[in-house]
Every structure is written in C-alpha cells, then in structure tokens.
Design a protein around this motif. Structure first.
Motif, short mmCIF file in Angstrom:
data_model
loop_
_atom_site.label_atom_id
_atom_site.label_comp_id
_atom_site.label_asym_id
_atom_site.label_seq_id
_atom_site.Cartn_x
_atom_site.Cartn_y
_atom_site.Cartn_z
N PRO A 175 1.85 -10.96 -2.58
CA PRO A 175 3.21 -11.37 -2.22
C PRO A 175 4.22 -10.23 -2.28
O PRO A 175 5.13 -10.16 -1.44
N ALA A 176 4.11 -9.31 -3.25
CA ALA A 176 5.05 -8.18 -3.32
C ALA A 176 4.92 -7.29 -2.10
O ALA A 176 5.93 -6.79 -1.57
N TRP A 177 3.69 -7.04 -1.66
CA TRP A 177 3.47 -6.23 -0.45
C TRP A 177 4.08 -6.93 0.76
O TRP A 177 4.77 -6.30 1.58
N ARG A 178 3.82 -8.21 0.89
CA ARG A 178 4.34 -8.94 2.05
C ARG A 178 5.88 -8.96 2.06
O ARG A 178 6.51 -8.91 3.11
N ARG A 179 6.45 -8.99 0.87
CA ARG A 179 7.91 -8.92 0.77
C ARG A 179 8.41 -7.57 1.25
O ARG A 179 9.39 -7.49 2.01
N PRO A 298 7.21 -0.26 -7.91
CA PRO A 298 7.31 0.73 -8.99
C PRO A 298 5.98 1.18 -9.57
O PRO A 298 5.86 2.31 -10.04
N THR A 299 4.98 0.32 -9.58
CA THR A 299 3.65 0.69 -10.07
C THR A 299 2.60 -0.03 -9.24
O THR A 299 2.91 -0.98 -8.50
N HIS A 300 1.37 0.42 -9.37
CA HIS A 300 0.24 -0.27 -8.72
C HIS A 300 0.48 -0.50 -7.23
O HIS A 300 0.48 -1.63 -6.75
N MET A 301 0.66 0.57 -6.49
CA MET A 301 0.88 0.42 -5.06
C MET A 301 -0.30 -0.28 -4.37
O MET A 301 -0.14 -0.87 -3.30
N ASN A 302 -1.47 -0.23 -5.00
CA ASN A 302 -2.64 -0.88 -4.41
C ASN A 302 -2.72 -2.37 -4.73
O ASN A 302 -3.38 -3.13 -4.02
N CYS A 303 -2.05 -2.81 -5.79
CA CYS A 303 -2.07 -4.23 -6.17
C CYS A 303 -0.74 -4.58 -6.84
O CYS A 303 -0.70 -4.91 -8.03
N GLU A 306 5.50 -6.26 -8.50
CA GLU A 306 6.94 -6.12 -8.62
C GLU A 306 7.49 -5.33 -7.44
O GLU A 306 6.80 -4.49 -6.87
N LEU A 307 8.75 -5.62 -7.11
CA LEU A 307 9.43 -4.93 -6.03
C LEU A 307 10.87 -4.66 -6.45
O LEU A 307 11.56 -5.57 -6.94
N LEU A 308 11.32 -3.43 -6.26
CA LEU A 308 12.72 -3.07 -6.50
C LEU A 308 13.40 -2.95 -5.15
O LEU A 308 12.94 -2.21 -4.26
N ARG A 313 15.10 -6.47 -9.34
CA ARG A 313 13.67 -6.39 -9.56
C ARG A 313 13.07 -7.77 -9.30
O ARG A 313 13.37 -8.73 -10.02
N GLU A 314 12.25 -7.87 -8.28
CA GLU A 314 11.60 -9.13 -7.95
C GLU A 314 10.18 -9.10 -8.51
O GLU A 314 9.45 -8.14 -8.30
N ARG A 315 9.81 -10.16 -9.19
CA ARG A 315 8.49 -10.23 -9.84
C ARG A 315 7.63 -11.30 -9.18
O ARG A 315 8.12 -12.37 -8.83
N PHE A 316 6.36 -11.00 -9.07
CA PHE A 316 5.39 -11.90 -8.45
C PHE A 316 4.18 -11.99 -9.39
O PHE A 316 3.16 -11.33 -9.16
#
Length: 385
Positions: A175-179, A298-303, A306-308, A313-316
């Motif tokens: 979901p963070a990637w799709r966002r 911010p971390t784990h670009m592969n999985c 979170e999105l800033l 800060r949006e959390r999934f």
C-alpha cells in the motif's frame, strides 16, 4: 334476402374492417415466454490453490503471508522439494495436505492452480519452464532468471502457452508503494524528475550471494528493486526509449558484485541514482522529487510500510504472522498473492501492474550493469534449494 339477414351481413363486414391483422397473424404462434424471475446469486469462487516449489526460507515466509489472508480465498495445496523429507517436514509444519520429492510431481498435480517458485536463482529457468509447459500458472520469485536471455525464454513460453507468469517484485503491491505511485502519477509532485534510493545489508553470512555459480551479487539480489522503481516512477509512456545506465562498483574476490552505484538517465524525463550493497548496512529508503514537491519511503524501499509526504508520515502496518519470518516485512508477500488471485479470476495471463515486458526490460538493464562491472555470469548445473 330479408332485412334481418341484410343486417347480419352488414355487422360481419364492419367487424372485418375493425379486425387487427397483427392479432390474427399471432393467433397461431406460441404464447410469449414468461417474464424472467430474479437472477440466482452466483456462487463465490473457491480458494486459489497454491503449490509451493522449494521448502526454503522464502517459501516459509510466503506461506506465513498466505496464512494472514482469508482461507476461503487462499490455500496451500501442495509443496515440493528435491528432498522428500524436507517437503514432508514443511507440509507437517504448515498443514499442507500433499508433499512431493520432485518438482515434476507438483507440476502434474491437478489440484494446484498456481505455483510459487522460491528456489535459488539458477533454478528459476528450469523450474519455471517445467510448470509453464505443464499449464501451471507461476509466480516466480525475483529475479525472474539470471539474465535477459533466460527471462525472454520464460516470458516467451508463457505467451506461447497462454499461461500466467509474473515476477515476484512484491514491492509493487505494498500500500505504501501504491500511495507513492498515485502521488507521482496524479501530479502531486509535478512531473517526477529525480529518484534517489539505496538498499544495503550485511549479508556476509549468506554464502550463495558470493558464489557466481549460484547467481550471487548485489545487483541480482537487490538491484532489481531500484531498477523497477525507476522504470515505474520515471519510465514514462510506452514506446519511449529505455534509460541509459551507468554502473560503478566493487567486486568481491569471488568475482560477484558486492557494492554498486547505478545511474539511470531517462532522456528528457528524469534521473535515478541508486546504491546497493551486500556488505554494508544502509538506511534503505527512497525519495522521489518533482517541481511541486517530494515524497519519501524512509526505510525498506523494497517492502515499505511508511510514506513521508506533505509534512505527514503515513503508516501502512502489516498484519502479524503466526511465527517469526526469516526476512523483514515478509507478511507483505500477502499483497502480491492477492494480486495473483485477482489476475487468475479475471483470466489474465500476465499482470497489468508487473507485465512481462517490464521484467524483460529490468533484466536487460541489469545485464548491462553487470557487463560494465565485469561480472562474469556463472551457472551451476545442480543448484541447491
């Protein structure tokens, strides 16, 4: 003729004039069918029946992720390993009804809808061809194969057979990637121009990553994450020229790429700067910027979970798994499994979000980068799981 008879004839003539010819024609036809009743509710599709190819660490995590999904939608029907004892131990651990000591037996199982292939990199091509040629849909753990030629062979076989095949870049379904992708494509950042990302771990305790014969190296293990992100965020419309790639790096004494810096330039569109290492820990984030702003994983670009963006800060959050996974955020494998089910229910032979052409493009770019670094592809003929 008396007057009464004349009046009767007159009435008959008047009746003939008033008669509707259409009604006369329809008298000898079948009566119209009754109005249809309410449509019966359609039966819900049954669960997607997964076969698991390999009883290794990533297969363990994939099944843990499947267990976070509704059992009426996903079930594990069978597992295969080259060692029957390992397959039986895996099956007992996860309650899988059938265990096989060969991949051929799994390919012949009529109770399997799709196979998750979690074998080591050199075995992706032979295992993938086996299942595709038997008409089994395949979710192939990334990388799809060891190089562009092998990826093209798998993709071509899937197309020829009309069988579903997708490379398991799970990132695309978080979901963070799709966002982030929606922000990029929705114009919230303006036209995305710059992508920065890094991903690094101390993987000195994983021998296969330093073995050329087992498809080792940072690019095959980690680099695809950044390349696929660059294509998705900066790639532009279909038909545009591919990006130009430049690679610099450090090789391990065995000859595999240990730490790599990649630059991908999309003429007239944007630039991606990426770093990958299997020797050093890195924050693992990625940032995308345009003239109207930026957004960051911010971390784990592969999985990412979170999105800033926009000062927020949006959390999934991910659901918990029944036992600890082998790799971070492995519960997120559930998202690609959900997507595969949706594709199969729609009768698709490839994913619209991770199409085969994009897997081929990623493999071509990684080939170019490895050639620039002087990495020699070595392949063992009998890879372990």
């Amino acid at each position: 003729m008396d007057r009464d008879q004349e009046r009767d004839q007159e009435r008959n003539r008047d009746a003939d004039k008033d008669r509707n010819p259409d009604l006369d024609r329809n008298r000898d036809q079948e009566p119209p069918p009754p109005c249809p009743g309410p449509e019966r509710p359609r039966s819900r599709p049954g669960p997607t029946r997964w076969g698991i190819c390999s009883a290794g660490a990533i297969s363990h995590d994939f099944v843990l992720a499947l267990q976070t999904l509704p059992p009426e939608e996903h079930t594990v029907a069978a597992v295969a390993a080259r060692d029957l004892g390992r397959a039986r131990g895996f099956a007992q651990r996860f309650g899988v009804p059938r265990a096989y000591g060969s991949y051929e037996e799994l390919a012949q199982d009529p109770g399997v809808d799709v196979v998750y292939v979690g074998v080591v990199n050199p075995a992706h091509l032979p295992a993938g061809l086996l299942f595709l040629r038997r008409g089994r849909a395949v979710l192939m753990e990334k990388p799809m194969a060891l190089g562009a030629r092998q990826v093209a062979q798998l993709a071509g076989t899937a197309r020829d057979k009309g069988v579903f095949l997708m490379e398991g870049f799970w990132t695309r379904f978080f979901p963070a990637w799709r966002r982030l992708l929606s922000l990029a494509r929705g114009g919230c950042l303006g036209s995305p121009l710059v992508l920065r990302g890094e991903l690094g771990f101390d993987l000195r305790g994983v021998p296969r990553l330093r073995d050329p014969g087992l498809g080792g190296g940072a690019l095959l293990d980690l680099g695809g994450y950044g390349v696929q992100m660059a294509l998705a965020m900066l790639g532009g419309a279909e038909g545009q020229p591919p990006p130009q790639i430049r690679a610099h790096g450090v090789l391990h004494p065995t000859g595999v790429d240990e730490s790599v810096s990649l630059s991908l330039s999309f003429p007239g569109r944007g630039l991606a700067s990426l770093v990958f290492s299997m020797a050093a820990e890195l924050p693992g984030g990625a940032a995308l910027g345009g003239p109207r702003g930026w957004a960051e994983l911010p971390t784990h670009m592969n999985c990412p979970t979170e999105l800033l963006w926009g000062g927020r800060r949006e959390r999934f959050p991910l659901p918990p798994t029944a036992e600890p996974p082998n790799f971070p955020h492995s519960a997120g494998l559930r998202y690609e499994a959900q997507h595969v089910r949706e594709c199969l229910l729609r009768g698709l032979t490839q994913s619209p979000e991770m199409p085969l052409a994009e897997s081929e493009a990623i493999a071509q770019l990684l080939d170019q980068a490895r050639q620039q670094l002087g990495v020699s592809p070595g392949v063992t003929t009998d890879p372990p799981e």
